[in-house]
Design an enzyme around this catalytic site. Structure first.
Site, PDB file in Angstrom:
ATOM      1  CG  ASP A 102      -1.811  -1.019   1.439  1.00  0.00           C
ATOM      2  OD1 ASP A 102      -2.141  -1.665   0.437  1.00  0.00           O
ATOM      3  OD2 ASP A 102      -2.227  -1.235   2.593  1.00  0.00           O
TER       4      ASP A 102
HETATM    5  N1  URA Z   1      -1.300  -5.714   4.261  1.00  0.00           N
HETATM    6  C1  URA Z   1      -1.704  -4.444   4.246  1.00  0.00           C
HETATM    7  O1  URA Z   1      -2.676  -4.088   4.892  1.00  0.00           O
HETATM    8  N2  URA Z   1      -1.011  -3.573   3.482  1.00  0.00           N
HETATM    9  C2  URA Z   1       0.078  -3.900   2.766  1.00  0.00           C
HETATM   10  O2  URA Z   1       0.672  -3.062   2.099  1.00  0.00           O
HETATM   11  C3  URA Z   1       0.481  -5.241   2.804  1.00  0.00           C
HETATM   12  C4  URA Z   1      -0.226  -6.132   3.553  1.00  0.00           C
END
Ligand code: URA
Length: 234
Positions: A102
């Site tokens: 993310d």
């Molecule tokens: N889980 C999440 O919530 N975000 C990420 O970037 C990776 C795994």
């Protein structure tokens, strides 16, 4: 060889992306548009993608990036946010990422032009575990830990067993290490939300047996031969 595999092996795109390019009419065989992703490429065929001839001998590059927060895992962004590609400055080969993080997550991101390996590792049947360190708000009770370990419903999907350990608990927040075997969208944030904790910071510290170690945020390094072999044998 199947057309999507041929394009992926040359490091142009993942197999899935190769299928998309083919369906969009951006692939030609011997000068003629080919919209059939299942086409069987022969030795005599000349394959072009976006007007460029595909060569099979592209050097394979494998790198580990420590992604900072505030970068998007994509080659371009409609909102013009910084992308992880901008952090990789001295690699000539066109790289794509193995999986994603993310915008607000930091940590390990693997990048390569080896379409076959990227395809294999991104496939849901390849249960390579990923380890995250999360700073969460509030207290994390034994009951919540048990739920996270056994599987929680994150909206139409129940997570499989996870390894979860509290590294530190202070009055209003905690540091928790969590190892998961799937990679659903925003999975770790959704898992903590499902038990009533908000994730404040999230950092991926390992993919399988590959650890970030001392790699600084915003920096990257090439994988060692041993690490590449490990990923290929996963
Ligand atoms: N889980 C999440 O919530 N975000 C990420 O970037 C990776 C795994």
């Amino acid at each position: 060889m199947r057309l999507n595999k041929y394009i992926a092996q040359a490091g142009i795109a993942s197999r899935r992306k190769a299928d998309e390019l083919t369906l969009q009419g951006r692939v030609k065989i011997n000068g003629v548009v080919m919209k059939e992703p299942g086409y069987d490429v022969t030795e005599k065929d000349v394959v072009e993608v976006n007007g460029h001839t595909v060569k099979q001998d592209a050097k394979k590059v494998y790198i580990m990036l420590n992604k900072p927060k505030g970068y998007i895992t994509s080659a371009d962004d409609e909102k013009d946010r910084p992308t992880v590609m901008e952090l990789v400055t001295d690699i000539e080969e066109r790289l794509f990422t193995i999986g994603r993080l993310d915008y607000n997550t930091s940590g390990m991101l693997l990048m390569t032009n080896d379409g076959d390996l990227a395809y294999k590792l991104s496939h849901p049947k390849h249960h390579i575990y990923k380890t995250y360190r999360a700073r969460i708000s509030g207290q994390i009770s034994g009951e919540r830990l048990a739920k996270l370990r056994n599987g929680v419903d994150i909206g139409g999907f129940v997570t499989s067993k996870a390894i979860v350990n509290v590294v530190k608990q202070v009055e209003r927040s905690a540091i928790v290490e969590i190892q998961i075997f799937e990679g659903r969208n925003r999975q770790v944030r959704k898992m903590f939300a499902a038990v009533g904790n908000k994730v404040m910071d999230l950092d991926r510290i390992a993919i399988g047996d590959l650890y970030l170690g001392h790699l600084k945020q915003g920096h990257y390094r090439k994988l060692t031969q041993k690490e590449i072999e490990y990923l290929k044998n996963c």
